[in-house]
Design an enzyme around this catalytic site. Structure first.
Site, PDB file in Angstrom:
ATOM      1  N   ALA A  67       0.870  -1.177   0.000  1.00 16.68           N
ATOM      2  CA  ALA A  67       0.000   0.000   0.000  1.00 16.68           C
ATOM      3  C   ALA A  67       0.905   1.223   0.000  1.00 16.68           C
ATOM      4  O   ALA A  67       2.072   1.150   0.420  1.00 16.68           O
ATOM      5  CB  ALA A  67      -0.892  -0.026   1.229  1.00 16.68           C
ATOM      6  N   GLY A 112       0.452  -4.863   0.963  1.00 15.97           N
ATOM      7  CA  GLY A 112      -0.752  -4.977   0.135  1.00 15.97           C
ATOM      8  C   GLY A 112      -0.504  -5.751  -1.150  1.00 15.97           C
ATOM      9  O   GLY A 112      -1.427  -6.365  -1.698  1.00 15.97           O
ATOM     10  N   GLU A 115      -0.742  -9.294  -0.153  1.00 20.78           N
ATOM     11  CA  GLU A 115      -2.164  -9.569   0.092  1.00 20.78           C
ATOM     12  C   GLU A 115      -2.934  -9.693  -1.225  1.00 20.78           C
ATOM     13  O   GLU A 115      -3.852 -10.509  -1.347  1.00 20.78           O
ATOM     14  CB  GLU A 115      -2.763  -8.457   0.953  1.00 20.78           C
ATOM     15  CG  GLU A 115      -2.160  -8.408   2.357  1.00 20.78           C
ATOM     16  CD  GLU A 115      -2.670  -7.232   3.157  1.00 20.78           C
ATOM     17  OE1 GLU A 115      -2.224  -6.093   2.892  1.00 20.78           O
ATOM     18  OE2 GLU A 115      -3.533  -7.433   4.027  1.00 20.78           O
ATOM     19  N   GLU A 135       4.219  -4.812   7.496  1.00 23.80           N
ATOM     20  CA  GLU A 135       3.393  -3.775   8.137  1.00 23.80           C
ATOM     21  C   GLU A 135       3.754  -3.501   9.596  1.00 23.80           C
ATOM     22  O   GLU A 135       3.744  -2.357  10.036  1.00 23.80           O
ATOM     23  CB  GLU A 135       1.897  -4.151   8.051  1.00 23.80           C
ATOM     24  CG  GLU A 135       1.261  -3.897   6.695  1.00 23.80           C
ATOM     25  CD  GLU A 135       1.387  -5.075   5.745  1.00 23.80           C
ATOM     26  OE1 GLU A 135       2.217  -5.964   5.977  1.00 23.80           O
ATOM     27  OE2 GLU A 135       0.640  -5.083   4.740  1.00 23.80           O
TER      28      GLU A 135
HETATM   29  N1  COA Z   1       4.548   3.105  -0.771  1.00 25.88           N
HETATM   30  C1  COA Z   1       4.947   4.254  -1.347  1.00 25.88           C
HETATM   31  N2  COA Z   1       6.058   4.370  -2.095  1.00 25.88           N
HETATM   32  C2  COA Z   1       6.787   3.261  -2.270  1.00 25.88           C
HETATM   33  C3  COA Z   1       6.443   2.028  -1.710  1.00 25.88           C
HETATM   34  C4  COA Z   1       5.266   1.980  -0.923  1.00 25.88           C
HETATM   35  N3  COA Z   1       4.828   0.834  -0.371  1.00 25.88           N
HETATM   36  N4  COA Z   1       7.370   1.120  -2.047  1.00 25.88           N
HETATM   37  C5  COA Z   1       8.270   1.775  -2.803  1.00 25.88           C
HETATM   38  N5  COA Z   1       7.925   3.062  -2.941  1.00 25.88           N
HETATM   39  C6  COA Z   1       8.619   4.117  -3.693  1.00 25.88           C
HETATM   40  C7  COA Z   1       9.858   4.626  -2.966  1.00 25.88           C
HETATM   41  O1  COA Z   1       9.500   5.577  -1.980  1.00 25.88           O
HETATM   42  C8  COA Z   1      10.623   5.212  -4.110  1.00 25.88           C
HETATM   43  O2  COA Z   1      10.034   6.457  -4.462  1.00 25.88           O
HETATM   44  P1  COA Z   1      10.976   7.765  -4.727  1.00 25.88           P
HETATM   45  O3  COA Z   1      11.837   7.355  -5.887  1.00 25.88           O
HETATM   46  O4  COA Z   1       9.983   8.836  -5.060  1.00 25.88           O
HETATM   47  O5  COA Z   1      11.752   7.968  -3.469  1.00 25.88           O
HETATM   48  C9  COA Z   1      10.335   4.258  -5.250  1.00 25.88           C
HETATM   49  O6  COA Z   1       9.142   3.582  -4.906  1.00 25.88           O
HETATM   50  C10 COA Z   1      11.404   3.219  -5.468  1.00 25.88           C
HETATM   51  O7  COA Z   1      11.603   2.540  -4.236  1.00 25.88           O
HETATM   52  P2  COA Z   1      13.044   2.397  -3.513  1.00 25.88           P
HETATM   53  O8  COA Z   1      12.790   2.230  -2.041  1.00 25.88           O
HETATM   54  O9  COA Z   1      13.939   3.507  -3.941  1.00 25.88           O
HETATM   55  O10 COA Z   1      13.546   1.029  -4.162  1.00 25.88           O
HETATM   56  P3  COA Z   1      14.566  -0.008  -3.511  1.00 25.88           P
HETATM   57  O11 COA Z   1      14.909  -0.951  -4.594  1.00 25.88           O
HETATM   58  O12 COA Z   1      15.684   0.704  -2.819  1.00 25.88           O
HETATM   59  O13 COA Z   1      13.729  -0.773  -2.391  1.00 25.88           O
HETATM   60  C11 COA Z   1      11.784  -1.901  -1.477  1.00 25.88           C
HETATM   61  C12 COA Z   1      12.632  -1.578  -2.743  1.00 25.88           C
HETATM   62  C13 COA Z   1      10.539  -2.654  -1.949  1.00 25.88           C
HETATM   63  C14 COA Z   1      12.619  -2.810  -0.541  1.00 25.88           C
HETATM   64  C15 COA Z   1      11.434  -0.606  -0.738  1.00 25.88           C
HETATM   65  O14 COA Z   1      10.893   0.304  -1.676  1.00 25.88           O
HETATM   66  C16 COA Z   1      10.438  -0.804   0.357  1.00 25.88           C
HETATM   67  O15 COA Z   1      10.771  -1.281   1.432  1.00 25.88           O
HETATM   68  N6  COA Z   1       9.151  -0.396   0.117  1.00 25.88           N
HETATM   69  C17 COA Z   1       8.118  -0.450   1.103  1.00 25.88           C
HETATM   70  C18 COA Z   1       7.612  -1.856   1.297  1.00 25.88           C
HETATM   71  C19 COA Z   1       6.562  -1.903   2.353  1.00 25.88           C
HETATM   72  O16 COA Z   1       6.815  -1.657   3.519  1.00 25.88           O
HETATM   73  N7  COA Z   1       5.349  -2.230   1.938  1.00 25.88           N
HETATM   74  C20 COA Z   1       4.231  -2.386   2.838  1.00 25.88           C
HETATM   75  C21 COA Z   1       3.479  -1.123   2.962  1.00 25.88           C
HETATM   76  S1  COA Z   1       2.108  -1.318   4.039  1.00 25.88           S
END
Ligand code: COA
Length: 261
Positions: A67, A112, A115, A135
Protein backbone atom coordinates in the site's frame (compact mmCIF):
# COMPACT_ATOMS: atom_id res chain seq x y z
CA UNK A 1 -14.14 0.70 -20.37
CA UNK A 2 -13.44 3.90 -18.41
CA UNK A 3 -9.98 5.44 -18.72
CA UNK A 4 -7.56 4.10 -16.12
CA UNK A 5 -4.34 5.78 -15.04
CA UNK A 6 -2.53 2.99 -13.22
CA UNK A 7 -4.03 -0.24 -14.52
CA UNK A 8 -3.70 -1.70 -17.98
CA UNK A 9 -6.20 -4.25 -19.26
CA UNK A 10 -5.19 -6.17 -22.36
CA UNK A 11 -6.96 -8.97 -24.16
CA UNK A 12 -5.01 -11.91 -25.57
CA UNK A 13 -7.34 -14.52 -27.01
CA UNK A 14 -9.46 -15.78 -24.14
CA UNK A 15 -7.20 -14.22 -21.49
CA UNK A 16 -7.33 -10.79 -19.89
CA UNK A 17 -3.95 -9.49 -18.70
CA UNK A 18 -4.38 -6.93 -15.92
CA UNK A 19 -1.19 -5.02 -15.11
CA UNK A 20 -0.62 -2.65 -12.20
CA UNK A 21 1.50 0.07 -13.75
CA UNK A 22 2.80 2.68 -11.36
CA UNK A 23 6.45 1.94 -11.82
CA UNK A 24 7.92 5.08 -10.22
CA UNK A 25 6.50 3.85 -6.89
CA UNK A 26 7.11 0.13 -7.53
CA UNK A 27 3.40 -0.23 -8.33
CA UNK A 28 2.39 0.74 -4.76
CA UNK A 29 -1.35 0.75 -4.16
CA UNK A 30 -2.78 4.17 -3.46
CA UNK A 31 -6.56 4.60 -3.19
CA UNK A 32 -6.85 5.29 -6.91
CA UNK A 33 -4.93 2.14 -7.88
CA UNK A 34 -7.17 0.06 -5.61
CA UNK A 35 -10.28 1.65 -7.12
CA UNK A 36 -9.01 1.10 -10.65
CA UNK A 37 -8.21 -2.55 -9.88
CA UNK A 38 -11.88 -2.99 -8.99
CA UNK A 39 -12.94 -1.30 -12.22
CA UNK A 40 -10.53 -3.42 -14.28
CA UNK A 41 -11.77 -6.72 -12.87
CA UNK A 42 -15.37 -5.51 -13.22
CA UNK A 43 -14.76 -4.74 -16.89
CA UNK A 44 -13.80 -8.35 -17.73
CA UNK A 45 -16.11 -10.10 -15.30
CA UNK A 46 -19.08 -10.43 -17.60
CA UNK A 47 -17.16 -10.62 -20.86
CA UNK A 48 -18.09 -14.09 -22.10
CA UNK A 49 -14.96 -14.25 -24.26
CA UNK A 50 -12.63 -13.92 -21.26
CA UNK A 51 -11.92 -17.30 -19.68
CA UNK A 52 -9.21 -16.31 -17.23
CA UNK A 53 -7.11 -13.43 -15.90
CA UNK A 54 -3.38 -12.97 -15.33
CA UNK A 55 -2.65 -10.22 -12.81
CA UNK A 56 0.86 -8.81 -12.85
CA UNK A 57 2.96 -5.74 -12.14
CA UNK A 58 4.74 -3.54 -14.67
CA UNK A 59 8.53 -3.37 -14.74
CA UNK A 60 11.24 -5.76 -13.65
CA UNK A 61 11.39 -4.90 -9.95
CA UNK A 62 7.96 -5.28 -8.45
CA UNK A 63 4.62 -6.99 -8.60
CA UNK A 64 3.29 -4.47 -6.06
CA UNK A 65 5.51 -3.08 -3.26
CA UNK A 66 2.61 -2.54 -0.89
CA UNK A 67 0.00 0.00 0.00
CA UNK A 68 1.18 3.56 -0.58
CA UNK A 69 2.98 4.47 2.63
CA UNK A 70 2.81 8.21 1.87
CA UNK A 71 -0.96 7.96 1.72
CA UNK A 72 -1.25 5.68 4.76
CA UNK A 73 0.81 8.12 6.83
CA UNK A 74 -2.02 10.66 6.69
CA UNK A 75 -4.83 8.40 7.89
CA UNK A 76 -6.70 8.69 11.16
CA UNK A 77 -8.72 5.96 12.88
CA UNK A 78 -11.87 6.49 10.87
CA UNK A 79 -10.25 6.87 7.48
CA UNK A 80 -8.04 3.87 8.35
CA UNK A 81 -11.10 1.67 8.62
CA UNK A 82 -12.30 2.96 5.25
CA UNK A 83 -8.90 2.35 3.61
CA UNK A 84 -8.90 -1.22 4.88
CA UNK A 85 -12.50 -1.86 3.85
CA UNK A 86 -12.02 -0.43 0.37
CA UNK A 87 -9.05 -2.74 -0.23
CA UNK A 88 -10.78 -5.74 1.31
CA UNK A 89 -13.80 -5.23 -0.94
CA UNK A 90 -11.75 -5.19 -4.14
CA UNK A 91 -9.57 -8.11 -3.03
CA UNK A 92 -12.64 -10.15 -2.06
CA UNK A 93 -14.10 -9.49 -5.50
CA UNK A 94 -10.88 -10.92 -6.96
CA UNK A 95 -11.07 -14.00 -4.71
CA UNK A 96 -14.71 -14.47 -5.74
CA UNK A 97 -14.02 -13.72 -9.38
CA UNK A 98 -15.99 -16.23 -11.46
CA UNK A 99 -13.01 -17.01 -13.72
CA UNK A 100 -9.56 -18.27 -12.70
CA UNK A 101 -7.13 -15.52 -11.69
CA UNK A 102 -3.38 -16.16 -11.70
CA UNK A 103 -0.92 -13.76 -10.07
CA UNK A 104 2.37 -13.63 -11.98
CA UNK A 105 4.71 -12.16 -9.38
CA UNK A 106 7.92 -10.72 -10.79
CA UNK A 107 9.77 -8.94 -7.98
CA UNK A 108 8.51 -7.45 -4.74
CA UNK A 109 5.08 -8.51 -3.44
CA UNK A 110 5.10 -6.78 -0.09
CA UNK A 111 2.32 -5.71 2.24
CA UNK A 112 -0.75 -4.98 0.14
CA UNK A 113 1.07 -6.53 -2.85
CA UNK A 114 1.48 -9.80 -1.00
CA UNK A 115 -2.16 -9.57 0.09
CA UNK A 116 -3.19 -8.94 -3.50
CA UNK A 117 -1.34 -12.05 -4.69
CA UNK A 118 -2.94 -14.04 -1.86
CA UNK A 119 -6.40 -12.97 -3.04
CA UNK A 120 -5.74 -14.53 -6.46
CA UNK A 121 -6.62 -18.17 -7.09
CA UNK A 122 -3.10 -19.19 -8.14
CA UNK A 123 0.35 -17.69 -7.90
CA UNK A 124 3.62 -18.24 -9.73
CA UNK A 125 6.77 -16.20 -9.16
CA UNK A 126 10.03 -15.23 -10.77
CA UNK A 127 13.32 -16.12 -9.09
CA UNK A 128 13.76 -12.50 -7.94
CA UNK A 129 10.32 -12.37 -6.27
CA UNK A 130 10.21 -11.36 -2.62
CA UNK A 131 7.08 -11.76 -0.56
CA UNK A 132 6.42 -10.32 2.87
CA UNK A 133 4.13 -8.50 5.25
CA UNK A 134 6.33 -5.71 6.65
CA UNK A 135 3.39 -3.78 8.14
CA UNK A 136 4.27 -4.32 11.81
CA UNK A 137 7.54 -2.49 11.14
CA UNK A 138 5.42 0.53 10.21
CA UNK A 139 3.26 0.20 13.32
CA UNK A 140 0.25 -1.21 11.47
CA UNK A 141 -1.07 -4.65 10.52
CA UNK A 142 -1.95 -6.06 7.10
CA UNK A 143 -5.41 -4.67 6.43
CA UNK A 144 -6.42 -6.12 3.07
CA UNK A 145 -7.08 -9.67 4.28
CA UNK A 146 -3.44 -10.65 4.86
CA UNK A 147 -3.87 -11.67 8.49
CA UNK A 148 -6.47 -14.17 7.30
CA UNK A 149 -5.47 -15.41 3.86
CA UNK A 150 -1.80 -16.15 4.56
CA UNK A 151 -2.67 -18.40 7.51
CA UNK A 152 -5.31 -20.17 5.45
CA UNK A 153 -2.82 -20.81 2.69
CA UNK A 154 0.29 -21.87 4.62
CA UNK A 155 -0.89 -22.52 8.18
CA UNK A 156 -1.11 -20.32 11.24
CA UNK A 157 2.35 -20.95 12.69
CA UNK A 158 4.23 -20.01 9.53
CA UNK A 159 1.95 -17.06 8.86
CA UNK A 160 2.53 -15.73 12.37
CA UNK A 161 6.29 -15.93 11.92
CA UNK A 162 6.17 -14.09 8.59
CA UNK A 163 3.76 -11.45 9.93
CA UNK A 164 5.57 -10.77 13.20
CA UNK A 165 9.11 -10.72 11.80
CA UNK A 166 8.12 -8.76 8.70
CA UNK A 167 10.94 -10.67 6.99
CA UNK A 168 10.99 -11.00 3.24
CA UNK A 169 10.34 -14.50 1.91
CA UNK A 170 12.38 -15.32 -1.17
CA UNK A 171 10.88 -17.22 -4.10
CA UNK A 172 12.35 -20.57 -3.09
CA UNK A 173 10.93 -20.37 0.41
CA UNK A 174 7.61 -19.12 -0.94
CA UNK A 175 7.41 -22.22 -3.10
CA UNK A 176 8.38 -24.50 -0.22
CA UNK A 177 5.69 -22.89 1.94
CA UNK A 178 3.05 -23.27 -0.77
CA UNK A 179 2.64 -19.53 -1.32
CA UNK A 180 3.41 -20.08 -5.01
CA UNK A 181 3.19 -23.19 -7.13
CA UNK A 182 6.16 -22.51 -9.40
CA UNK A 183 9.30 -20.37 -9.58
CA UNK A 184 10.72 -19.48 -12.99
CA UNK A 185 13.44 -17.20 -14.40
CA UNK A 186 12.28 -13.56 -14.61
CA UNK A 187 12.35 -13.50 -18.40
CA UNK A 188 10.14 -16.59 -18.60
CA UNK A 189 7.48 -15.42 -16.16
CA UNK A 190 4.94 -14.11 -18.61
CA UNK A 191 5.29 -17.11 -20.97
CA UNK A 192 4.96 -19.55 -18.08
CA UNK A 193 1.90 -17.68 -16.79
CA UNK A 194 0.28 -17.89 -20.21
CA UNK A 195 1.16 -21.58 -20.55
CA UNK A 196 -0.38 -22.36 -17.17
CA UNK A 197 -3.51 -20.40 -18.00
CA UNK A 198 -3.79 -22.13 -21.38
CA UNK A 199 -4.08 -25.44 -19.49
CA UNK A 200 -6.76 -23.94 -17.25
CA UNK A 201 -8.86 -22.04 -19.75
CA UNK A 202 -9.34 -25.01 -22.07
CA UNK A 203 -11.58 -26.53 -19.39
CA UNK A 204 -15.28 -25.97 -18.83
CA UNK A 205 -15.84 -22.38 -17.67
CA UNK A 206 -18.90 -23.16 -15.55
CA UNK A 207 -17.15 -26.16 -13.99
CA UNK A 208 -14.13 -24.04 -13.05
CA UNK A 209 -16.33 -21.36 -11.57
CA UNK A 210 -18.21 -23.87 -9.44
CA UNK A 211 -15.02 -25.71 -8.45
CA UNK A 212 -13.63 -22.42 -7.08
CA UNK A 213 -16.94 -21.70 -5.36
CA UNK A 214 -16.96 -25.10 -3.68
CA UNK A 215 -13.32 -24.89 -2.56
CA UNK A 216 -13.57 -21.37 -1.11
CA UNK A 217 -16.90 -22.16 0.52
CA UNK A 218 -15.32 -25.18 2.22
CA UNK A 219 -12.75 -22.96 3.95
CA UNK A 220 -15.55 -21.19 5.83
CA UNK A 221 -17.88 -24.01 6.67
CA UNK A 222 -18.19 -27.44 8.28
CA UNK A 223 -17.25 -30.61 6.42
CA UNK A 224 -20.90 -31.71 6.33
CA UNK A 225 -22.12 -28.40 4.87
CA UNK A 226 -19.23 -28.27 2.42
CA UNK A 227 -20.01 -31.77 1.16
CA UNK A 228 -23.70 -30.88 0.75
CA UNK A 229 -22.73 -27.77 -1.18
CA UNK A 230 -20.35 -29.73 -3.38
CA UNK A 231 -23.07 -32.28 -4.22
CA UNK A 232 -25.49 -29.54 -5.17
CA UNK A 233 -22.97 -27.86 -7.46
CA UNK A 234 -22.04 -31.25 -8.92
CA UNK A 235 -25.70 -31.88 -9.69
CA UNK A 236 -26.16 -28.40 -11.10
CA UNK A 237 -23.43 -29.03 -13.65
CA UNK A 238 -25.42 -31.92 -15.07
CA UNK A 239 -27.82 -29.34 -16.50
CA UNK A 240 -25.10 -27.50 -18.45
CA UNK A 241 -24.31 -27.71 -22.13
CA UNK A 242 -20.65 -27.70 -21.04
CA UNK A 243 -21.07 -31.06 -19.32
CA UNK A 244 -22.77 -32.54 -22.35
CA UNK A 245 -20.02 -31.19 -24.60
CA UNK A 246 -17.16 -32.32 -22.31
CA UNK A 247 -18.41 -35.88 -22.08
CA UNK A 248 -19.46 -36.15 -25.72
CA UNK A 249 -16.06 -34.85 -26.82
CA UNK A 250 -14.33 -37.48 -24.67
CA UNK A 251 -16.46 -40.26 -26.11
CA UNK A 252 -15.91 -38.98 -29.64
CA UNK A 253 -12.15 -38.69 -29.00
CA UNK A 254 -11.98 -34.97 -29.79
CA UNK A 255 -11.24 -31.76 -27.92
CA UNK A 256 -14.17 -30.20 -26.12
CA UNK A 257 -15.47 -26.85 -27.36
CA UNK A 258 -16.95 -25.22 -24.28
CA UNK A 259 -19.20 -22.18 -24.39
CA UNK A 260 -19.65 -21.54 -20.69
CA UNK A 261 -23.31 -22.51 -20.59
N1 COA B 1 4.55 3.11 -0.77
C1 COA B 1 4.95 4.25 -1.35
N2 COA B 1 6.06 4.37 -2.10
C2 COA B 1 6.79 3.26 -2.27
C3 COA B 1 6.44 2.03 -1.71
C4 COA B 1 5.27 1.98 -0.92
N3 COA B 1 4.83 0.83 -0.37
N4 COA B 1 7.37 1.12 -2.05
C5 COA B 1 8.27 1.77 -2.80
N5 COA B 1 7.93 3.06 -2.94
C6 COA B 1 8.62 4.12 -3.69
C7 COA B 1 9.86 4.63 -2.97
O1 COA B 1 9.50 5.58 -1.98
C8 COA B 1 10.62 5.21 -4.11
O2 COA B 1 10.03 6.46 -4.46
P1 COA B 1 10.98 7.76 -4.73
O3 COA B 1 11.84 7.35 -5.89
O4 COA B 1 9.98 8.84 -5.06
O5 COA B 1 11.75 7.97 -3.47
C9 COA B 1 10.34 4.26 -5.25
O6 COA B 1 9.14 3.58 -4.91
C10 COA B 1 11.40 3.22 -5.47
O7 COA B 1 11.60 2.54 -4.24
P2 COA B 1 13.04 2.40 -3.51
O8 COA B 1 12.79 2.23 -2.04
O9 COA B 1 13.94 3.51 -3.94
O10 COA B 1 13.55 1.03 -4.16
P3 COA B 1 14.57 -0.01 -3.51
O11 COA B 1 14.91 -0.95 -4.59
O12 COA B 1 15.68 0.70 -2.82
O13 COA B 1 13.73 -0.77 -2.39
C11 COA B 1 11.78 -1.90 -1.48
C12 COA B 1 12.63 -1.58 -2.74
C13 COA B 1 10.54 -2.65 -1.95
C14 COA B 1 12.62 -2.81 -0.54
C15 COA B 1 11.43 -0.61 -0.74
O14 COA B 1 10.89 0.30 -1.68
C16 COA B 1 10.44 -0.80 0.36
O15 COA B 1 10.77 -1.28 1.43
N6 COA B 1 9.15 -0.40 0.12
C17 COA B 1 8.12 -0.45 1.10
C18 COA B 1 7.61 -1.86 1.30
C19 COA B 1 6.56 -1.90 2.35
O16 COA B 1 6.81 -1.66 3.52
N7 COA B 1 5.35 -2.23 1.94
C20 COA B 1 4.23 -2.39 2.84
C21 COA B 1 3.48 -1.12 2.96
S1 COA B 1 2.11 -1.32 4.04
Amino acid sequence: MPELNYIRVEREGDLAIITVDRQDKLNALNAEVVRELGVAFGSVRDDGEVRGVILTGAGEKAFVAGADIGELATMDSLSGVEVSRAGQEVFLAIERFPKPVLAAVGGYALGGGCELALACHMRIASENARFGLPEVGLGIIPGYGGTIRLARLIGLGRAIEITLTGDMVDAGRAEALGMVTAVVPRDELSDKARALMAKVTKNGPVAMRLALESMYRAVDTSMADALDYESNLFGLLASTADMKEGMTAFLEKRKADFHGR
